[in-house]
Motif scaffolding. Sequence first.
Motif, PDB file in Angstrom:
ATOM      1  N   LYS A 192      72.285 104.615 123.524  1.00  0.00           N
ATOM      2  CA  LYS A 192      71.873 103.457 122.734  1.00  0.00           C
ATOM      3  C   LYS A 192      73.040 102.512 122.503  1.00  0.00           C
ATOM      4  O   LYS A 192      73.563 102.382 121.399  1.00  0.00           O
ATOM      5  CB  LYS A 192      71.287 103.920 121.392  1.00  0.00           C
ATOM      6  N   GLY A 193      73.485 101.853 123.556  1.00  0.00           N
ATOM      7  CA  GLY A 193      74.519 100.852 123.406  1.00  0.00           C
ATOM      8  C   GLY A 193      75.750 101.131 124.244  1.00  0.00           C
ATOM      9  O   GLY A 193      75.939 102.218 124.808  1.00  0.00           O
ATOM     10  N   ALA A 194      76.626 100.128 124.328  1.00  0.00           N
ATOM     11  CA  ALA A 194      77.822 100.207 125.161  1.00  0.00           C
ATOM     12  C   ALA A 194      78.743 101.342 124.717  1.00  0.00           C
ATOM     13  O   ALA A 194      79.298 102.069 125.549  1.00  0.00           O
ATOM     14  CB  ALA A 194      78.561  98.871 125.126  1.00  0.00           C
ATOM     15  N   ASP A 195      78.929 101.501 123.413  1.00  0.00           N
ATOM     16  CA  ASP A 195      79.813 102.555 122.926  1.00  0.00           C
ATOM     17  C   ASP A 195      79.272 103.931 123.294  1.00  0.00           C
ATOM     18  O   ASP A 195      80.054 104.850 123.581  1.00  0.00           O
ATOM     19  CB  ASP A 195      80.001 102.447 121.414  1.00  0.00           C
ATOM     20  N   ALA A 196      77.947 104.060 123.292  1.00  0.00           N
ATOM     21  CA  ALA A 196      77.342 105.336 123.672  1.00  0.00           C
ATOM     22  C   ALA A 196      77.636 105.647 125.134  1.00  0.00           C
ATOM     23  O   ALA A 196      77.937 106.798 125.486  1.00  0.00           O
ATOM     24  CB  ALA A 196      75.838 105.306 123.422  1.00  0.00           C
ATOM     25  N   TYR A 197      77.569 104.644 125.988  1.00  0.00           N
ATOM     26  CA  TYR A 197      77.889 104.865 127.401  1.00  0.00           C
ATOM     27  C   TYR A 197      79.364 105.209 127.591  1.00  0.00           C
ATOM     28  O   TYR A 197      79.716 106.021 128.453  1.00  0.00           O
ATOM     29  CB  TYR A 197      77.505 103.639 128.228  1.00  0.00           C
ATOM     30  N   LYS A 198      80.227 104.613 126.791  1.00  0.00           N
ATOM     31  CA  LYS A 198      81.644 104.958 126.873  1.00  0.00           C
ATOM     32  C   LYS A 198      81.875 106.417 126.465  1.00  0.00           C
ATOM     33  O   LYS A 198      82.687 107.128 127.071  1.00  0.00           O
ATOM     34  CB  LYS A 198      82.466 104.023 125.990  1.00  0.00           C
ATOM     35  N   ALA A 199      81.143 106.857 125.453  1.00  0.00           N
ATOM     36  CA  ALA A 199      81.253 108.251 125.028  1.00  0.00           C
ATOM     37  C   ALA A 199      80.733 109.186 126.117  1.00  0.00           C
ATOM     38  O   ALA A 199      81.306 110.264 126.356  1.00  0.00           O
ATOM     39  CB  ALA A 199      80.482 108.466 123.730  1.00  0.00           C
ATOM     40  N   ILE A 200      79.668 108.784 126.790  1.00  0.00           N
ATOM     41  CA  ILE A 200      79.138 109.581 127.898  1.00  0.00           C
ATOM     42  C   ILE A 200      80.160 109.653 129.026  1.00  0.00           C
ATOM     43  O   ILE A 200      80.390 110.720 129.615  1.00  0.00           O
ATOM     44  CB  ILE A 200      77.813 108.982 128.394  1.00  0.00           C
ATOM     45  N   ALA A 201      80.786 108.525 129.324  1.00  0.00           N
ATOM     46  CA  ALA A 201      81.793 108.505 130.391  1.00  0.00           C
ATOM     47  C   ALA A 201      82.930 109.474 130.085  1.00  0.00           C
ATOM     48  O   ALA A 201      83.420 110.182 130.975  1.00  0.00           O
ATOM     49  CB  ALA A 201      82.330 107.089 130.572  1.00  0.00           C
ATOM     50  N   GLU A 202      83.341 109.521 128.826  1.00  0.00           N
ATOM     51  CA  GLU A 202      84.409 110.452 128.441  1.00  0.00           C
ATOM     52  C   GLU A 202      83.978 111.896 128.679  1.00  0.00           C
ATOM     53  O   GLU A 202      84.756 112.726 129.189  1.00  0.00           O
ATOM     54  CB  GLU A 202      84.771 110.238 126.970  1.00  0.00           C
TER      55      GLU A 202
END
Length: 318
Positions: free
Chosen positions: A164-174
């Motif tokens: 749910k949002g750009a920050d969520a995708y960044k957390a997934i990438a990590e």
Amino acid sequence: MKNRRSFLQQLGMLSAGFVLTPAAISCSSPEQRTDEATGIADASGEAVTGNTRATLDAIGLQLYTLREVIGSDVKGVIGKVARAGYRDVETYGYSKENGFWGLHPKAFRELLNANNLTSSSGHYDFGQYAATGNTDQVKTYIDAGRELGQDYITVPYLGEEVRKGADAYKAIAEKLNKAGELCQASNLQLAYHNHDFEFQRFGDTTGYDILLKETDPELVKFEADLYWFVRGAQDPLAYFRQHPGRFVMWHVKDMDKNTPILNTEIGSGSINYATIFEQAQQSGVERIFVEQENFTASMDPFESIKQSYDYVKETLLR
């Protein structure tokens, strides 16, 4: 149609997607050199080994295609997949308790061996890991993949609650980077499979762009589902140009001409794969998997997978 040699001369520059404009397909550059000895070049212009040819010839099937029947007759289904011509299968649905449709990895590998099949990739449920970051389940996937002889542990899907949002995708990438490290330590490679939701925009970027940017190219590769690229109104060629070598696997399925939300057999739909395979762009593809989420009305699923196999083998890879 170009012959098989012409296609292989473009390997390492492969692409797929919808019918492209001349501007979109005119994407070669002087830096993309072709090695005369092998006819193949990678992103840097270095020759790609002949092993890549062999892996593309071993056309694969994502077994989710046969999800309605495989659970009740896994041995019979695997035999029919092999008789249709496939030499590779991509698994799904593994659990430590039930293995692969009641067969634990060693037994399932024996079944594949008996049918002259291998499994180079598996789709494993990363929902719990994406939500909690606990790697225990990931480690069980690595154990299963190693025992089965797979090369890729592939993330097939992300639940809406974790994207749910750009920050969520960044957390997934990590988290993907961390899982990629675990895979690499066991001589495996993590890969990520897309749908169309990753192309949702967040300002001037998309979830997919975030995953590509924020993951380490050595730790996380991508399995490009070309149908979902088209459904998401994306040009896969542009992605292959921007991120050469990262799209090591493809899912190939066609789009129904009248109802685009439905799949159809490859070569029967609106995606011009012949043009796309000829007008190729660097992607790094090593494995091609046929997958369908539904079939043409009244068509037997085994007739369907055979039709798609024949089209890929005799037309696209001729």
